[in-house]
Write a protein that holds these residues in place. Structure first.
Motif, PDB file in Angstrom:
ATOM      1  N   SER A 262       1.251  -1.228   0.438  1.00  0.00           N
ATOM      2  CA  SER A 262      -0.059   0.020   0.114  1.00  0.00           C
ATOM      3  C   SER A 262       0.835   1.119   0.176  1.00  0.00           C
ATOM      4  N   GLY A 263       0.164   2.501  -0.741  1.00  0.00           N
ATOM      5  CA  GLY A 263       0.961   3.575  -0.300  1.00  0.00           C
ATOM      6  C   GLY A 263       0.416   4.369  -1.650  1.00  0.00           C
ATOM      7  N   PRO A 264       0.464   3.293  -3.038  1.00  0.00           N
ATOM      8  CA  PRO A 264       0.706   4.608  -4.185  1.00  0.00           C
ATOM      9  C   PRO A 264      -1.234   5.538  -3.934  1.00  0.00           C
ATOM     10  N   VAL A 265      -1.002   6.862  -4.543  1.00  0.00           N
ATOM     11  CA  VAL A 265      -1.869   7.915  -4.750  1.00  0.00           C
ATOM     12  C   VAL A 265      -2.548   7.622  -6.125  1.00  0.00           C
ATOM     13  N   GLY A 266      -3.011   6.899  -6.203  1.00  0.00           N
ATOM     14  CA  GLY A 266      -3.818   6.695  -8.025  1.00  0.00           C
ATOM     15  C   GLY A 266      -2.825   5.869  -8.645  1.00  0.00           C
ATOM     16  N   GLN A 267      -3.524   5.383 -10.055  1.00  0.00           N
ATOM     17  CA  GLN A 267      -2.623   4.690 -10.514  1.00  0.00           C
ATOM     18  C   GLN A 267      -1.164   4.070 -10.280  1.00  0.00           C
ATOM     19  N   VAL A 268      -0.326   3.254 -10.653  1.00  0.00           N
ATOM     20  CA  VAL A 268       0.395   2.986 -10.518  1.00  0.00           C
ATOM     21  C   VAL A 268       0.878   2.724 -12.135  1.00  0.00           C
ATOM     22  N   TYR A 269       1.757   3.637 -12.613  1.00  0.00           N
ATOM     23  CA  TYR A 269       1.993   3.205 -13.967  1.00  0.00           C
ATOM     24  C   TYR A 269       3.371   2.742 -14.545  1.00  0.00           C
ATOM     25  N   ALA A 270       4.311   2.727 -13.632  1.00  0.00           N
ATOM     26  CA  ALA A 270       5.452   2.141 -14.089  1.00  0.00           C
ATOM     27  C   ALA A 270       6.626   1.229 -12.651  1.00  0.00           C
ATOM     28  N   MET A 271       7.169   0.121 -12.301  1.00  0.00           N
ATOM     29  CA  MET A 271       7.981   0.153 -11.725  1.00  0.00           C
ATOM     30  C   MET A 271       9.881  -0.604 -12.057  1.00  0.00           C
ATOM     31  N   VAL A 272      10.484  -0.449 -11.430  1.00  0.00           N
ATOM     32  CA  VAL A 272      11.248  -1.115 -11.478  1.00  0.00           C
ATOM     33  C   VAL A 272      12.041  -1.449  -9.966  1.00  0.00           C
ATOM     34  N   VAL A 273      13.090  -2.478 -10.306  1.00  0.00           N
ATOM     35  CA  VAL A 273      14.028  -3.021  -8.930  1.00  0.00           C
ATOM     36  C   VAL A 273      15.480  -2.273  -9.371  1.00  0.00           C
ATOM     37  N   GLY A 274      15.755  -2.111  -8.277  1.00  0.00           N
ATOM     38  CA  GLY A 274      17.071  -1.127  -8.289  1.00  0.00           C
ATOM     39  C   GLY A 274      18.259  -1.126  -6.593  1.00  0.00           C
TER      40      GLY A 274
ATOM     41  N   LEU B 212       9.914   9.275  -3.395  1.00  0.00           N
ATOM     42  CA  LEU B 212      11.051  10.527  -3.585  1.00  0.00           C
ATOM     43  C   LEU B 212      10.150  11.519  -4.809  1.00  0.00           C
ATOM     44  N   ILE B 213      10.215  12.843  -3.890  1.00  0.00           N
ATOM     45  CA  ILE B 213       9.037  13.525  -4.707  1.00  0.00           C
ATOM     46  C   ILE B 213       9.950  14.705  -5.909  1.00  0.00           C
ATOM     47  N   GLY B 214       9.096  15.078  -6.841  1.00  0.00           N
ATOM     48  CA  GLY B 214      10.176  16.726  -7.431  1.00  0.00           C
ATOM     49  C   GLY B 214       9.613  15.982  -9.019  1.00  0.00           C
ATOM     50  N   HIS B 215       7.828  15.584  -9.498  1.00  0.00           N
ATOM     51  CA  HIS B 215       7.730  15.945 -10.694  1.00  0.00           C
ATOM     52  C   HIS B 215       6.561  15.960 -10.233  1.00  0.00           C
ATOM     53  N   THR B 216       5.767  16.518 -10.902  1.00  0.00           N
ATOM     54  CA  THR B 216       4.942  17.918 -10.543  1.00  0.00           C
ATOM     55  C   THR B 216       2.674  16.855 -11.732  1.00  0.00           C
ATOM     56  N   LEU B 217       3.697  15.522 -12.030  1.00  0.00           N
ATOM     57  CA  LEU B 217       1.949  15.254 -12.515  1.00  0.00           C
ATOM     58  C   LEU B 217       2.908  13.431 -12.787  1.00  0.00           C
ATOM     59  N   ALA B 218       1.802  12.924 -13.194  1.00  0.00           N
ATOM     60  CA  ALA B 218       2.031  11.231 -13.328  1.00  0.00           C
ATOM     61  C   ALA B 218       3.351  10.704 -14.206  1.00  0.00           C
ATOM     62  N   VAL B 219       4.399   9.505 -12.974  1.00  0.00           N
ATOM     63  CA  VAL B 219       5.137   9.550 -13.412  1.00  0.00           C
ATOM     64  C   VAL B 219       5.049   8.403 -13.429  1.00  0.00           C
ATOM     65  N   VAL B 220       5.713   7.842 -15.311  1.00  0.00           N
ATOM     66  CA  VAL B 220       5.466   6.591 -15.869  1.00  0.00           C
ATOM     67  C   VAL B 220       5.819   5.654 -17.014  1.00  0.00           C
ATOM     68  N   SER B 221       6.815   6.541 -16.366  1.00  0.00           N
ATOM     69  CA  SER B 221       8.437   5.286 -16.576  1.00  0.00           C
ATOM     70  C   SER B 221       9.920   5.823 -15.927  1.00  0.00           C
ATOM     71  N   LEU B 222      10.289   4.322 -16.060  1.00  0.00           N
ATOM     72  CA  LEU B 222      11.394   4.213 -14.647  1.00  0.00           C
ATOM     73  C   LEU B 222      12.351   3.115 -15.075  1.00  0.00           C
ATOM     74  N   VAL B 223      13.576   3.752 -14.940  1.00  0.00           N
ATOM     75  CA  VAL B 223      14.930   2.776 -15.633  1.00  0.00           C
ATOM     76  C   VAL B 223      16.432   2.791 -14.930  1.00  0.00           C
ATOM     77  N   VAL B 224      16.639   1.829 -14.293  1.00  0.00           N
ATOM     78  CA  VAL B 224      17.789   1.705 -14.069  1.00  0.00           C
ATOM     79  C   VAL B 224      18.911   1.595 -14.125  1.00  0.00           C
ATOM     80  N   GLY B 225      20.166   2.835 -14.135  1.00  0.00           N
ATOM     81  CA  GLY B 225      21.426   2.374 -15.004  1.00  0.00           C
ATOM     82  C   GLY B 225      22.578   2.861 -14.366  1.00  0.00           C
ATOM     83  N   ALA B 226      24.048   2.382 -14.103  1.00  0.00           N
ATOM     84  CA  ALA B 226      25.109   3.629 -13.855  1.00  0.00           C
ATOM     85  C   ALA B 226      24.815   4.223 -12.510  1.00  0.00           C
TER      86      ALA B 226
END
Length: 434
Positions: free
Chosen positions: A225-237, A268-282
């Motif tokens: 639990s915790g998300p507000v609204g739809q969860v659009y993207a996930m990644v593990v890192g 992690l707070i910073g975007h002002t609208l929905a986060v729709v893509s995530l990726v981990v690298g470097a």
């Protein structure tokens, strides 16, 4: 009475008519173009009309090029990687057909034949539209998985499992047997699937207000639990599970092996609208948002260290390849980013498509060459070689392809807006004989 002294007759002969029939209509036969004229004699021409006399030289050159393109696409091993769109850089898209004494050229349109889709196209191989869901000879369609009623928003293939999992906005996850292609079960979630990933034996499914987690080895099920609204993207890192949510925040959980559950770790707070893509690298987390920006986060401190604002529309997908970050947007641009000496990312190359871009997927072909699959909102996926961005194929669909997933052994999967999942395989290169 030959008033012009034979001029009309000579002009008619240049158009390809028979000298014995000067009354033949100066129009190309529609049925001949389709390769099925059975009129003898036919009142129309059985050859293409040339350009006006002042352009005869240019037209003649173009005709020669058409024949050369046909030969290059059909003869010899050098044509192995050239599909019907001439991805070797040529502008011609002409295919040749041989029928009786006449050679009929059929110009293939980059559009799937609606009658072929319904199973009743009467033109067969002579149809000017495609009788295939793809162009290019580097990959082939193995099968189609039917069952979802709405867009496929996630595809996952857990390691060590012989099952394929697909999630959809029809609020279900379907489980497919990889050997038979049969649906083994349907899981009703009570909410639209916004995304789905797998990590090890775990499957994570993003739905409104929650993330569902299943362990395919132990059959345990958890709800995060915790998300507000739809969860659009996930990644593990860095041993963390990150989820991009509708309110613009990125939530992070850490797995506790003692309690066998995922515990909240950060927001992690910073975007002002929905986060729709995530990726981990470097050692970085990259997030694309509906606010048209990409944020770069340190995986060690979970702080934002840079914001990229060059896109002018939603950043739909981000991808790490080698030392580069790739991003695509509904602004029709695909950008390649590289780190400077200061450590900040700069866009070093921009590739522009004719339509908005939806998702990126990187993989290797049967020869271990890097390939980029780029889904566009014109219901196609462009297939590019990297780093040259030379096009080598195209995939078509009835509606937008929202999900692309890499599988083992040269397999990859696409899920579209109709709910259909297609299974593709890279083909082995043809042997070249001396």
């Amino acid at each position: 009475m030959d008033v012009d002294g034979g001029g009309s007759k000579r002009f008619f002969n240049r158009l390809g008519g028979q000298q014995s029939d000067p009354s033949k209509n100066q129009k190309v036969c529609y049925h001949w173009r389709a390769g099925k004229c059975n009129r003898h004699p036919c009142p129309f021409l059985h050859r293409e009309l040339p350009a006006p006399p002042s352009q005869q030289g240019f037209n003649g050159t173009a005709s020669t090029k058409r024949h050369h393109a046909f030969a290059a696409n059909t003869d010899g091993p050098s044509s192995r990687n050239r599909g019907p769109n001439n991805f070797n850089g040529g502008a011609s898209s002409t295919w040749g057909r041989t029928g009786g004494a006449n050679r009929v050229f059929v110009r293939k349109m980059e559009k799937v034949c609606n009658f072929w889709v319904q199973g009743n196209c009467s033109y067969g191989d002579k149809c000017k539209f495609l009788h295939s869901w793809s162009m290019g000879d580097s990959f082939s369609l193995l099968t189609q998985l039917e069952g979802h009623q709405k867009v496929v928003s996630g595809i996952a293939l857990p390691s060590g499992s012989d099952k394929l999992y697909t999630g959809s906005k029809d609020q279900t996850v379907r489980v497919w047997d990889c050997a038979s292609g049969q649906c083994m079960g349907v899981i009703n979630l009570g909410g639209e699937v916004g995304c789905m990933i797998s990590e090890g034996p775990w499957i994570f499914v993003g739905i409104p207000e929650a993330v569902k987690a299943w362990n395919t080895q132990t059959n345990s099920e958890l709800s995060l639990s915790g998300p507000v609204g739809q969860v659009y993207a996930m990644v593990v890192g860095n041993d963390l599970l990150f989820a991009g949510t509708q309110d613009g925040s990125i939530l992070a959980w850490k797995f506790n092996a003692v309690t066998n559950c995922f515990e909240p770790a950060a927001s992690l707070i910073g975007h002002t609208l929905a986060v729709v893509s995530l990726v981990v690298g470097a050692n970085r987390l990259y997030s694309g948002s509906m606010d048209n920006s990409i944020r770069v986060w340190s995986l060690e401190t979970l702080q934002c260290i840079q914001t990229l604002t060059e896109h002018t529309a939603v950043v739909m997908s981000v991808l790490c390849w080698d030392q580069f970050l790739l991003s695509c947007s509904l602004d029709r641009q695909l950008k390649v980013w590289v780190a400077t000496q200061s450590g900040n990312l700069e866009a070093t190359y921009t590739h522009t498509e004719e339509n908005g871009l939806i998702t990126l997927c990187g993989m290797h072909d049967s020869e271990a060459k890097p390939v980029l699959l780029c889904a566009c909102n014109d219901n196609t996926v462009r297939v590019y070689d990297l780093p040259s961005f030379s096009e080598r194929g195209k995939i078509f669909s009835k509606q937008e392809i929202r999900s692309i997933q890499v599988g083992p052994g040269g397999l990859f999967f696409t899920g579209d807006g109709t709910g259909q999942v297609k299974v593709w395989k890279w083909t082995e290169p043809a042997a070249v004989t001396a």
